[in-house]
Design a protein around this motif. Structure first.
Motif, PDB file in Angstrom:
ATOM      1  N   ALA A 122       0.823  -1.206   0.000  1.00  0.00           N
ATOM      2  CA  ALA A 122       0.000   0.000   0.000  1.00  0.00           C
ATOM      3  C   ALA A 122       0.853   1.251   0.000  1.00  0.00           C
ATOM      4  O   ALA A 122       1.988   1.231   0.475  1.00  0.00           O
ATOM      5  CB  ALA A 122      -0.912  -0.007   1.215  1.00  0.00           C
ATOM      6  N   ILE A 123       0.302   2.288  -0.566  1.00  0.00           N
ATOM      7  CA  ILE A 123       0.936   3.599  -0.467  1.00  0.00           C
ATOM      8  C   ILE A 123      -0.119   4.529   0.112  1.00  0.00           C
ATOM      9  O   ILE A 123      -1.150   4.780  -0.505  1.00  0.00           O
ATOM     10  CB  ILE A 123       1.412   4.110  -1.841  1.00  0.00           C
ATOM     11  N   PRO A 156       4.632   1.915   3.977  1.00  0.00           N
ATOM     12  CA  PRO A 156       5.725   2.479   4.775  1.00  0.00           C
ATOM     13  C   PRO A 156       5.299   3.873   5.225  1.00  0.00           C
ATOM     14  O   PRO A 156       4.602   4.566   4.483  1.00  0.00           O
ATOM     15  CB  PRO A 156       6.895   2.557   3.796  1.00  0.00           C
ATOM     16  N   SER A 157       5.688   4.262   6.435  1.00  0.00           N
ATOM     17  CA  SER A 157       5.071   5.485   6.940  1.00  0.00           C
ATOM     18  C   SER A 157       5.988   6.702   6.990  1.00  0.00           C
ATOM     19  O   SER A 157       5.520   7.807   7.154  1.00  0.00           O
ATOM     20  CB  SER A 157       4.488   5.229   8.319  1.00  0.00           C
ATOM     21  N   ALA A 158       7.290   6.482   6.843  1.00  0.00           N
ATOM     22  CA  ALA A 158       8.161   7.644   7.029  1.00  0.00           C
ATOM     23  C   ALA A 158       8.535   8.298   5.709  1.00  0.00           C
ATOM     24  O   ALA A 158       8.676   7.630   4.698  1.00  0.00           O
ATOM     25  CB  ALA A 158       9.418   7.214   7.759  1.00  0.00           C
ATOM     26  N   GLY A 162       7.308  10.596  -2.350  1.00  0.00           N
ATOM     27  CA  GLY A 162       8.285   9.994  -3.267  1.00  0.00           C
ATOM     28  C   GLY A 162       9.089   8.912  -2.562  1.00  0.00           C
ATOM     29  O   GLY A 162       9.316   7.836  -3.118  1.00  0.00           O
ATOM     30  N   GLY A 163       9.486   9.200  -1.334  1.00  0.00           N
ATOM     31  CA  GLY A 163      10.292   8.249  -0.569  1.00  0.00           C
ATOM     32  C   GLY A 163       9.490   7.001  -0.225  1.00  0.00           C
ATOM     33  O   GLY A 163       9.964   5.870  -0.380  1.00  0.00           O
ATOM     34  N   VAL A 164       8.259   7.209   0.202  1.00  0.00           N
ATOM     35  CA  VAL A 164       7.380   6.099   0.565  1.00  0.00           C
ATOM     36  C   VAL A 164       7.127   5.222  -0.662  1.00  0.00           C
ATOM     37  O   VAL A 164       7.198   3.991  -0.604  1.00  0.00           O
ATOM     38  CB  VAL A 164       6.039   6.656   1.132  1.00  0.00           C
ATOM     39  N   ALA A 165       6.885   5.883  -1.789  1.00  0.00           N
ATOM     40  CA  ALA A 165       6.599   5.153  -3.019  1.00  0.00           C
ATOM     41  C   ALA A 165       7.822   4.355  -3.468  1.00  0.00           C
ATOM     42  O   ALA A 165       7.698   3.218  -3.916  1.00  0.00           O
ATOM     43  CB  ALA A 165       6.173   6.131  -4.109  1.00  0.00           C
ATOM     44  N   ARG A 166       9.012   4.950  -3.314  1.00  0.00           N
ATOM     45  CA  ARG A 166      10.227   4.235  -3.728  1.00  0.00           C
ATOM     46  C   ARG A 166      10.400   2.961  -2.901  1.00  0.00           C
ATOM     47  O   ARG A 166      10.738   1.899  -3.417  1.00  0.00           O
ATOM     48  CB  ARG A 166      11.455   5.129  -3.575  1.00  0.00           C
TER      49      ARG A 166
END
Ligand code: GDP
Length: 366
Positions: A122-123, A156-158, A162-166
């Motif tokens: 999930a995102i 991922p929560s942090a 863009g970072g979460v998606a990566r």
């Protein structure tokens, strides 16, 4: 209070207050209790065997912000890459309440009926704010949660979107190496996260509801344009007529859009996740799509474009992080921000000052 023990005649057992214990018995305890970091090759071995616990541990490292964890995670990803790519990556979006979790539960069971393994990722762009992700939560997918061939992982929560998606994209690589041949990536259909999901999946499914009037209201045109399939949920009971009407409206709206680059004409179907109606038809559509894009070469082309997209995304993200996390740059930014706010310096010269300083290489290295 009158305790029986306080009676002078009492002969039974009594409780003494005892000796107070020091807060930490063994000062090394904490250190010893820490789990040792598994090596990249141990993790890769477990992942390739399809071991879910190892996969979970590796994903945790992918999601971690610690540089030590990241180093191992990147090595694992690199080693898993040759074993990845063999899955159908399907993005699923819809506003909260559209029935994503109910549908993913039944869609998931449907695909697992033919064997294979399914990962649900999930995102969730809101997870940073709410400090905990809702999407991809096991409790929302009751049947899949207990299925031995389903791996469910919340967002991922942090970090930035863009970072979460990566991290989710990297997790896909690990799941594929572990033999998951169907990957669902879920997101809430309200913001920018769809673009991120779209850039990592082969098929993008938009779950819609039949509303009460203007069906197309509130749906961002961009999201509809990205969809390879639009499915109208809750087509059951009294709602069937409204769902059929919505289907016709979506179909005619899609005609107004420019043709897709894949050459595929997006389909609009009705179904009911809750009553499990029309589920095989939704999957037949998805099968048709995969057959179509594999035959015309679009499947490979899109994956290549996505790989390139993520290369540049990662560069952008790391460059920004390098700039903004530099303590000297941070201090200078605060100062220039004040000047801009108090109208003593223009935005452009303030920006140039900070950039000149950064590129001069005089800032502290880290
Ligand atoms: P999400 O927020 O998109 O994950 O939506 P949920 O799956 O949690 O569903 C929201 C609500 O709609 C729940 O109360 C479900 O029971 C209900 N629901 C989901 N699918 C259907 C359906 O096909 N028909 C009907 N009538 N209700 C549904």
């Amino acid at each position: 209070m009158d305790h029986i023990e306080n009676d002078s005649e009492y002969t039974g057992l009594t409780v003494n207050s005892g000796v107070t214990q020091p807060p930490v018995v063994n000062p090394y305890m904490k250190q010893r209790r820490r789990r040792t970091l598994p090596s990249a090759s141990e993790l890769v071995e477990g992942i390739l065997k399809g071991d879910m616990t190892t996969l979970s541990r590796a994903v945790t490292l992918v999601e971690s912000l610690s540089p030590d964890h990241q180093a191992v995670a990147q090595e694992v990803i690199e080693k898993c890459l040759p074993y990845s790519g063999n899955s159908r990556r399907i993005g699923i979006t819809g506003v909260p309440g559209a029935g994503k979790s109910t549908s993913i539960d039944v869609f998931g069971l449907h695909v697992l009926r033919d064997g294979g393994k399914l990962a649900v990722l999930a995102i969730d762009p809101s997870s940073e704010r709410t400090k905990g992700s809702i999407l991809g939560d096991k409790t929302r997918m009751e049947k899949l949660a207990v299925h031995p061939d389903a791996f469910i992982r919340p967002s991922p929560s942090a970090g930035s979107l863009g970072g979460v998606a990566r991290k989710t994209r990297e997790t896909i690589v690990l799941c594929e190496a572990a033999g998951y041949d169907n990957i669902f990536v879920e997101t809430v259909g309200v913001g920018q996260s769809e673009t991120a999901v779209h850039s990592m999946v082969d098929f993008f499914l938009l779950i819609q509801l039949a509303g009460t009037g203007d069906e197309l209201q509130g749906i961002k045109r961009g999201i509809m344009e990205m969809a390879d399939g639009i499915v109208i949920n809750k087509a059951d009971g009294d709602n069937i007529d409204r769902a059929t009407l919505a289907q016709a409206q979506f179909r005619s709206a899609l005609h107004l859009f420019p043709p897709t680059t894949s050459g595929w004409i997006p389909e609009v179907l009705c179904y009911s996740g809750y009553y499990e109606l029309g589920i095989p038809e939704v999957w037949e559509m998805i099968d048709r799509y995969f057959k179509f894009v594999k035959e015309n070469g679009y499947f490979e082309r899109k994956r290549q474009q996505q790989a390139r997209y993520w290369m540049f995304e990662t560069i952008d993200e790391q460059l920004k992080a390098h700039f903004y996390n530099n303590p000297d740059v941070e201090a200078m930014l605060r100062d220039r921000e004040q000047r801009v706010l108090s109208n003593t310096q223009s935005s452009f010269t303030a920006a140039r000052d900070v950039l000149d300083f950064y590129f001069s290489g005089k800032n502290s290295k880290f």
